[in-house]
Design a protein around this motif. Structure first.
Motif, PDB file in Angstrom:
ATOM      1  N   MET A   1      -7.696  -2.605 -38.029  1.00 26.36           N
ATOM      2  CA  MET A   1      -7.385  -3.380 -39.023  1.00 26.36           C
ATOM      3  C   MET A   1      -5.876  -3.606 -39.319  1.00 26.36           C
ATOM      4  N   PHE A   2      -5.239  -2.571 -38.849  1.00 22.26           N
ATOM      5  CA  PHE A   2      -3.708  -2.900 -38.911  1.00 22.26           C
ATOM      6  C   PHE A   2      -3.089  -3.704 -38.132  1.00 22.26           C
ATOM      7  N   PHE A   3      -3.975  -3.822 -36.842  1.00 23.96           N
ATOM      8  CA  PHE A   3      -3.575  -5.005 -35.898  1.00 23.96           C
ATOM      9  C   PHE A   3      -3.860  -6.207 -36.596  1.00 23.96           C
ATOM     10  N   LEU A   4      -4.666  -6.525 -37.341  1.00 21.02           N
ATOM     11  CA  LEU A   4      -4.867  -7.830 -37.745  1.00 21.02           C
ATOM     12  C   LEU A   4      -3.803  -7.859 -39.246  1.00 21.02           C
ATOM     13  N   LEU A   5      -3.569  -6.914 -39.751  1.00 18.69           N
ATOM     14  CA  LEU A   5      -2.482  -7.109 -40.875  1.00 18.69           C
ATOM     15  C   LEU A   5      -1.211  -7.580 -40.323  1.00 18.69           C
ATOM     16  N   ARG A   6      -0.690  -6.841 -39.085  1.00 16.36           N
ATOM     17  CA  ARG A   6       0.410  -7.015 -38.254  1.00 16.36           C
ATOM     18  C   ARG A   6       0.502  -8.617 -37.517  1.00 16.36           C
ATOM     19  N   MET A   7      -0.507  -8.832 -37.105  1.00 17.62           N
ATOM     20  CA  MET A   7      -0.797 -10.342 -36.471  1.00 17.62           C
ATOM     21  C   MET A   7      -0.433 -11.282 -37.731  1.00 17.62           C
ATOM     22  N   ALA A   8      -1.364 -11.068 -38.831  1.00 19.50           N
ATOM     23  CA  ALA A   8      -0.968 -12.077 -39.806  1.00 19.50           C
ATOM     24  C   ALA A   8       0.469 -12.005 -40.232  1.00 19.50           C
ATOM     25  N   THR A  67     -11.396  -3.047 -44.420  1.00 11.83           N
ATOM     26  CA  THR A  67     -12.209  -2.687 -43.279  1.00 11.83           C
ATOM     27  C   THR A  67     -13.278  -3.663 -42.968  1.00 11.83           C
ATOM     28  N   VAL A  68     -14.079  -4.093 -44.200  1.00 14.97           N
ATOM     29  CA  VAL A  68     -15.201  -4.930 -43.848  1.00 14.97           C
ATOM     30  C   VAL A  68     -14.635  -6.331 -43.387  1.00 14.97           C
ATOM     31  N   ILE A  69     -13.690  -6.771 -43.988  1.00 19.06           N
ATOM     32  CA  ILE A  69     -13.044  -8.012 -43.411  1.00 19.06           C
ATOM     33  C   ILE A  69     -12.569  -7.857 -42.034  1.00 19.06           C
ATOM     34  N   GLY A  70     -11.863  -6.916 -41.771  1.00 20.55           N
ATOM     35  CA  GLY A  70     -11.525  -6.371 -40.260  1.00 20.55           C
ATOM     36  C   GLY A  70     -12.752  -6.444 -39.256  1.00 20.55           C
ATOM     37  N   GLN A  71     -13.913  -5.786 -39.661  1.00 18.60           N
ATOM     38  CA  GLN A  71     -15.003  -5.722 -39.108  1.00 18.60           C
ATOM     39  C   GLN A  71     -15.496  -7.110 -38.544  1.00 18.60           C
ATOM     40  N   ALA A  77     -14.731 -12.730 -33.374  1.00 16.78           N
ATOM     41  CA  ALA A  77     -14.035 -12.883 -32.244  1.00 16.78           C
ATOM     42  C   ALA A  77     -14.946 -12.476 -31.084  1.00 16.78           C
ATOM     43  N   ARG A  78     -15.479 -11.603 -31.187  1.00 18.04           N
ATOM     44  CA  ARG A  78     -16.662 -11.228 -30.177  1.00 18.04           C
ATOM     45  C   ARG A  78     -17.596 -12.256 -29.832  1.00 18.04           C
ATOM     46  N   LYS A  79     -18.183 -13.055 -30.943  1.00 22.47           N
ATOM     47  CA  LYS A  79     -19.044 -13.822 -30.911  1.00 22.47           C
ATOM     48  C   LYS A  79     -18.379 -15.198 -30.200  1.00 22.47           C
ATOM     49  N   TYR A  81     -15.892 -15.304 -28.268  1.00 18.98           N
ATOM     50  CA  TYR A  81     -15.584 -15.029 -26.673  1.00 18.98           C
ATOM     51  C   TYR A  81     -16.841 -15.047 -25.948  1.00 18.98           C
ATOM     52  N   GLN A  82     -18.188 -14.518 -26.511  1.00 14.40           N
ATOM     53  CA  GLN A  82     -19.377 -14.559 -25.702  1.00 14.40           C
ATOM     54  C   GLN A  82     -19.408 -16.128 -25.726  1.00 14.40           C
ATOM     55  N   ILE A  83     -19.358 -16.896 -26.248  1.00 14.32           N
ATOM     56  CA  ILE A  83     -19.790 -18.393 -26.594  1.00 14.32           C
ATOM     57  C   ILE A  83     -18.819 -19.016 -25.519  1.00 14.32           C
ATOM     58  N   ILE A  84     -17.455 -18.621 -25.416  1.00 15.69           N
ATOM     59  CA  ILE A  84     -16.574 -19.221 -24.264  1.00 15.69           C
ATOM     60  C   ILE A  84     -16.895 -18.840 -22.897  1.00 15.69           C
ATOM     61  N   ILE A  85     -17.694 -17.493 -22.759  1.00 17.44           N
ATOM     62  CA  ILE A  85     -17.955 -16.941 -21.645  1.00 17.44           C
ATOM     63  C   ILE A  85     -19.188 -17.548 -21.080  1.00 17.44           C
ATOM     64  N   ASP A  86     -20.171 -17.716 -21.772  1.00 16.05           N
ATOM     65  CA  ASP A  86     -21.563 -18.538 -21.798  1.00 16.05           C
ATOM     66  C   ASP A  86     -21.312 -19.725 -21.349  1.00 16.05           C
ATOM     67  N   LYS A  87     -20.609 -20.470 -21.847  1.00 16.92           N
ATOM     68  CA  LYS A  87     -20.530 -22.102 -21.654  1.00 16.92           C
ATOM     69  C   LYS A  87     -19.617 -22.389 -20.327  1.00 16.92           C
ATOM     70  N   LYS A  88     -18.993 -21.402 -19.745  1.00 11.78           N
ATOM     71  CA  LYS A  88     -18.120 -21.466 -18.750  1.00 11.78           C
ATOM     72  C   LYS A  88     -18.650 -22.060 -17.603  1.00 11.78           C
ATOM     73  N   SER A  89     -18.171 -22.944 -16.923  1.00 13.48           N
ATOM     74  CA  SER A  89     -18.745 -23.490 -15.576  1.00 13.48           C
ATOM     75  C   SER A  89     -18.541 -22.356 -14.591  1.00 13.48           C
ATOM     76  N   PRO A  90     -19.222 -22.325 -13.555  1.00 14.28           N
ATOM     77  CA  PRO A  90     -19.107 -21.378 -12.509  1.00 14.28           C
ATOM     78  C   PRO A  90     -17.600 -21.386 -11.618  1.00 14.28           C
ATOM     79  N   ASP A  91     -17.318 -20.413 -11.224  1.00 10.68           N
ATOM     80  CA  ASP A  91     -15.917 -20.377 -10.536  1.00 10.68           C
ATOM     81  C   ASP A  91     -15.985 -21.061  -9.046  1.00 10.68           C
ATOM     82  N   HIS A  92     -17.111 -21.405  -8.511  1.00 13.41           N
ATOM     83  CA  HIS A  92     -17.297 -21.687  -7.298  1.00 13.41           C
ATOM     84  C   HIS A  92     -17.516 -23.191  -7.308  1.00 13.41           C
TER      85      HIS A  92
END
Length: 128
Positions: A1-8, A67-71, A77-79, A81-92
């Motif tokens: 949570m403190f990371f988000l405050l510092r980042m903001a 705490t709730v907002i941070g969670q 952010a996790r969701k 990240y998963q969307i980006i990873i799932d939509k990513k084209s293969p590396d070959h």
């Protein structure tokens, strides 16, 4: 949570310090010097330290809300990240086989000459 405050905080500081174009609207705004801004920020931080002593319930609820907002931010952010990873084209590419074919292609690549290629007799290049 403190990371988000510092980042903001740092992101806000960067946005505030970015150079701006002179516009008629910016001329109407009050002009505040850097020293005055530092004094105001110091006073605000010292007052925040005293706020929890004056209003302990508000401070506790605010901490729980943060705490709730941070969670929720972490989950979002996790969701994303998963969307980006799932939509990513293969590396070959199609020019190379799939990663499972790597061992087979190494064995096959040792003898790549066809029978016609092997039938030609080798000759050294002509002298210049």
């Amino acid at each position: 949570m403190f990371f988000l405050l510092r980042m903001a905080f740092w992101l806000g500081l960067v946005l505030v310090l970015l150079p701006r174009d002179k516009t008629p609207e910016s001329e109407k705004l009050p002009q505040i010097g850097a020293a005055e801004a530092v004094q105001a920020a110091t006073a605000a931080v010292s007052d925040m330290g005293q706020f929890c002593k004056r209003q302990p319930t508000a401070c506790e609820v605010g901490g729980q809300a943060a705490t709730v907002i941070g969670q929720r931010a972490t989950d979002g952010a996790r969701k994303i990240y998963q969307i980006i990873i799932d939509k990513k084209s293969p590396d070959h590419t199609g020019s190379i086989g799939s990663p499972g074919d790597a061992e087979v292609s190494l064995v096959a690549s040792r003898d790549t000459l066809t029978a016609d290629d092997q039938a030609i007799e080798w000759r050294p290049p002509p002298a210049p």
